[in-house]
Design an enzyme around this catalytic site. Structure first.
Site, short mmCIF file in Angstrom:
data_model
loop_
_atom_site.label_atom_id
_atom_site.label_comp_id
_atom_site.label_asym_id
_atom_site.label_seq_id
_atom_site.Cartn_x
_atom_site.Cartn_y
_atom_site.Cartn_z
N LYS A 53 35.92 47.00 62.30
CA LYS A 53 35.76 45.91 61.32
C LYS A 53 36.85 44.86 61.50
O LYS A 53 36.56 43.66 61.56
CB LYS A 53 35.79 46.51 59.90
CG LYS A 53 35.67 45.58 58.73
CD LYS A 53 36.93 44.89 58.26
CE LYS A 53 38.08 45.79 57.91
NZ LYS A 53 37.96 46.52 56.69
N GLY A 178 28.61 43.99 46.31
CA GLY A 178 29.72 43.06 46.08
C GLY A 178 31.07 43.73 46.22
O GLY A 178 32.06 43.24 45.69
N ARG A 207 34.38 43.94 41.83
CA ARG A 207 34.61 44.47 40.48
C ARG A 207 35.87 45.33 40.46
O ARG A 207 36.14 46.10 41.38
CB ARG A 207 33.39 45.32 40.06
CG ARG A 207 33.49 45.92 38.67
CD ARG A 207 32.14 46.40 38.21
NE ARG A 207 31.58 47.45 39.06
CZ ARG A 207 31.88 48.75 38.97
NH1 ARG A 207 32.75 49.16 38.07
NH2 ARG A 207 31.32 49.63 39.77
N HIS A 474 61.59 29.68 53.77
CA HIS A 474 60.95 28.38 53.69
C HIS A 474 60.69 27.81 55.09
O HIS A 474 61.55 27.96 55.96
CB HIS A 474 61.86 27.42 52.91
CG HIS A 474 61.26 26.08 52.69
ND1 HIS A 474 60.23 25.87 51.79
CD2 HIS A 474 61.54 24.88 53.27
CE1 HIS A 474 59.91 24.58 51.82
NE2 HIS A 474 60.67 23.96 52.71
P1 NDP Z 1 32.12 49.82 46.80
O1 NDP Z 1 31.94 50.94 45.87
O2 NDP Z 1 33.40 49.09 46.87
O3 NDP Z 1 30.98 48.73 46.55
C1 NDP Z 1 29.64 49.07 46.42
C2 NDP Z 1 28.92 47.84 45.94
O4 NDP Z 1 27.52 48.07 45.93
C3 NDP Z 1 29.31 47.44 44.53
O5 NDP Z 1 29.36 46.04 44.48
C4 NDP Z 1 28.17 48.01 43.70
O6 NDP Z 1 27.93 47.29 42.51
C5 NDP Z 1 27.01 47.81 44.64
N1 NDP Z 1 25.91 48.74 44.41
C6 NDP Z 1 25.98 50.08 44.28
N2 NDP Z 1 24.74 50.60 44.10
C7 NDP Z 1 23.88 49.55 44.13
C8 NDP Z 1 22.48 49.43 44.01
N3 NDP Z 1 21.71 50.48 43.80
N4 NDP Z 1 21.93 48.20 44.07
C9 NDP Z 1 22.72 47.11 44.27
N5 NDP Z 1 24.04 47.16 44.39
C10 NDP Z 1 24.63 48.37 44.33
O7 NDP Z 1 31.70 50.42 48.21
P2 NDP Z 1 31.87 49.91 49.67
O8 NDP Z 1 30.77 50.61 50.38
O9 NDP Z 1 31.98 48.44 49.78
O10 NDP Z 1 33.26 50.54 50.10
C11 NDP Z 1 33.48 51.94 49.93
C12 NDP Z 1 34.94 52.22 49.86
O11 NDP Z 1 35.49 52.12 51.16
C13 NDP Z 1 35.76 51.26 49.02
O12 NDP Z 1 35.80 51.61 47.68
C14 NDP Z 1 37.10 51.32 49.66
O13 NDP Z 1 37.81 52.35 49.04
C15 NDP Z 1 36.81 51.65 51.09
N6 NDP Z 1 36.94 50.45 51.95
C16 NDP Z 1 38.16 49.85 52.04
C17 NDP Z 1 38.33 48.74 52.82
C18 NDP Z 1 39.68 48.10 52.89
O14 NDP Z 1 40.66 48.72 52.51
N7 NDP Z 1 39.76 46.85 53.34
C19 NDP Z 1 37.23 48.16 53.57
C20 NDP Z 1 35.97 48.85 53.38
C21 NDP Z 1 35.86 49.95 52.60
P3 NDP Z 1 28.76 47.56 41.15
O15 NDP Z 1 30.07 46.85 41.31
O16 NDP Z 1 27.91 46.95 40.11
O17 NDP Z 1 28.90 49.03 41.02
#
Ligand code: NDP
Length: 491
Positions: A53, A178, A207, A474
């Site tokens: 990534k 998101g 979020r 700076h």
């Molecule tokens: P997240 O849990 O961060 O995000 C999942 C997203 O999908 C949320 O926006 C959620 O919405 C949405 N969602 C879940 N179910 C549905 C659905 N049925 N329909 C529509 N939208 C949905 O997961 P990620 O997969 O992005 O990342 C997983 C984990 O991996 C992260 O929590 C992090 O810990 C780690 N990660 C860290 C990174 C870094 O450090 N840079 C990079 C990538 C991953 P809602 O908010 O409403 O629940």
């Protein structure tokens, strides 16, 4: 050790956490250790997450260079992005890193089993070849995997694991979600020249993070050309070619190529796509809109990998999402079985899994019970601009106590000079009573690098006055973190 057992420790899972625990237990404590991995060594972070990534982030950021360089007197010609060339170098790099992981294990004297292992009892694992191995301690470090939403035809969409195998980039992509992965890949694809649409079901992306910081990330993503829709979700999807009344695809060659490859990816994974199923995807959203995209990416979260591992049969308690329940020492309800990393769904970050692995080894092999410290963990989201964060958001902090908010947003020198309107944000959330900096939030290029340093101060609970006692460097963006004299507001 290991008189009555084959091993002192059997680790299931060769990702960052499992490999670190195995090689430290073997190399530094002289334990007899084995590790089983049924996929590539390095796990999510190295093979299909953080590392590829980040390399894609670098690749995508070069697209803005010629325009900015022009303001500095350079005449650079932007050519097309060659996905094949990049992907081939990416694969070479992942092969190299996987080799390093294997070498580290071998060099520490860890026995490797390149196959799946499941638990048979509190001290026994069964390998895919039918053999069993016994161990005094078993460590489960199997990580997690991306999940698609429960939606008909969801298999037509890809998940983050698939991105690195695409034979061709799509012309357009719809990203659902998101969170970290959705936002990072929206920016990556956008930088690589793909038309990006993103649907997030909530009111604002990212979020749980500081409201003002995620607001600026969202605004910047839109300014950079991402068609971001909040309060939107996908409700229906099918191949555009299967719809009689809906909008028909006007697919370009590139689009078709990408879609065919998408089917190839799905076929490789045994997900049932056939050549006849390839093609642009028709999507209906919650607001009633209908659109056709070359590709749909579900970035809708990850589930712990605990399915069919025999965990519940031997008495290991799982949570609602299948995560392994552990105590402060990563120990499960079965005293000889421990678990670390994403499979426990505590804080799903590579450095945290590594620390959990180290604390496990110290507890079990070092004779020094060491709980895992999950407090004040800095992290970065590699969007464009990046967001770095440590500690409490303004919203969480003000629910707890009265706080002062020190905040500044400005156009950074480098891009302002090139006539760009993008802004950065530097923000400190300070306890009014103790003066301790409770949270630091940065939205800026290289915010990941900056928050690592700020994290040391916040982790050590330094006060605003101690920040201010540090002389500014700076001219930098982050000098604002030690020069903000007056609070913007109290809350
Ligand atoms: P997240 O849990 O961060 O995000 C999942 C997203 O999908 C949320 O926006 C959620 O919405 C949405 N969602 C879940 N179910 C549905 C659905 N049925 N329909 C529509 N939208 C949905 O997961 P990620 O997969 O992005 O990342 C997983 C984990 O991996 C992260 O929590 C992090 O810990 C780690 N990660 C860290 C990174 C870094 O450090 N840079 C990079 C990538 C991953 P809602 O908010 O409403 O629940």
């Amino acid at each position: 050790m290991a008189d009555e057992f084959d091993y002192d420790l059997f680790v299931i899972g060769g990702g960052s956490g499992g490999v670190r625990a195995a090689r430290v237990a073997a190399g530094e404590h002289g334990a007899k250790v084995a590790l089983a991995e049924d996929d590539r060594y390095g796990g999510t972070c190295v093979i299909r997450g953080c590392v590829p990534k980040k390399l894609m982030v670098f690749a995508s950021e070069y697209s803005s260079v010629p325009e900015e360089a022009a303001a500095y007197g350079w005449d650079l010609k932007a050519g097309p992005f060659d996905w094949h060339r990049f992907r081939s170098r990416l694969n070479d790099e992942l092969d190299r890193l996987e080799g390093v992981y294997k070498k580290l294990l071998d060099g520490s004297g860890v026995d490797r089993f390149d196959q799946r292992a499941v638990l048979k009892d509190a001290h026994t694992v069964e390998l895919a070849d039918g053999t069993t191995k016994t161990a005094k301690h078993i460590l489960v470090a199997t990580g997690g995997r991306p999940v698609r939403p429960d939606l008909p035809n969801a298999d037509l969409g890809i998940v983050s694991d698939d991105i690195f195998h695409l034979a061709q980039l799509p012309k357009s992509i719809l990203i659902i979600g998101g969170g970290y992965i959705a936002c990072e890949f929206a920016c990556i694809f956008n930088g690589l020249g793909v038309e990006v649409t993103q649907y997030y079901r909530g009111a604002q992306i990212l979020r749980g993070f500081d409201e003002e910081a995620r607001g600026l990330v969202a605004e910047s993503m839109r300014d950079n050309g991402i068609d971001l829709h909040v309060g939107s979700n996908i409700v229906e999807m099918t191949l555009a070619s299967e719809r009689e009344d809906g909008p028909q695809p006007t697919a370009s060659d590139a689009a078709m190529g990408a879609s065919v490859q998408q089917a190839e990816v799905l076929r490789e994974q045994g997900k049932g796509a056939s050549a006849g199923q390839s093609g642009p995807i028709w999507v209906k959203s919650t607001n009633g809109g209908e659109k056709v995209f070359d590709m749909v990416l579900f970035a809708t979260g990850r589930d712990p990998s605990t399915k069919d591992m025999g965990l519940e049969d031997i008495g290991v308690q799982l949570g609602r999402r299948g995560e392994i329940k552990v105590n402060d020492y990563s120990q499960t309800d079965v005293p000889s079985v421990y678990a670390i990393g994403d499979v426990t769904d505590r804080v799903n970050l590579t450095p945290v899994a590594i620390r959990e692995g180290m604390a496990f080894v110290e507890t079990v092999f070092g004779g020094n019970p060491t709980p895992v410290d999950h407090e004040l963990i800095p992290s970065a989201i590699f969007t464009q601009p990046e967001m770095g964060t440590v500690g409490m958001s303004e919203e969480d902090a003000r629910d707890q106590e009265e706080v002062e908010i020190y905040c500044t947003s400005f156009k950074p020198m480098q891009t302002a000079f090139a006539g760009k309107s993008n802004r950065v944000l530097m923000k400190l959330v300070v306890s009014k009573e103790t003066r301790v900096v409770l949270g630091c939030h940065i939205v800026a290029p290289h915010a990941g690098e900056l928050i690592q340093m700020a994290g040391i101060a916040v982790k050590n609970k330094l006060t605003k006055e101690q920040f201010d006692a540090t002389c500014a460097v700076h001219p930098t963006m982050s000098e604002e973190l030690v020069t903000m004299r007056n609070p913007m507001r109290t809350a």
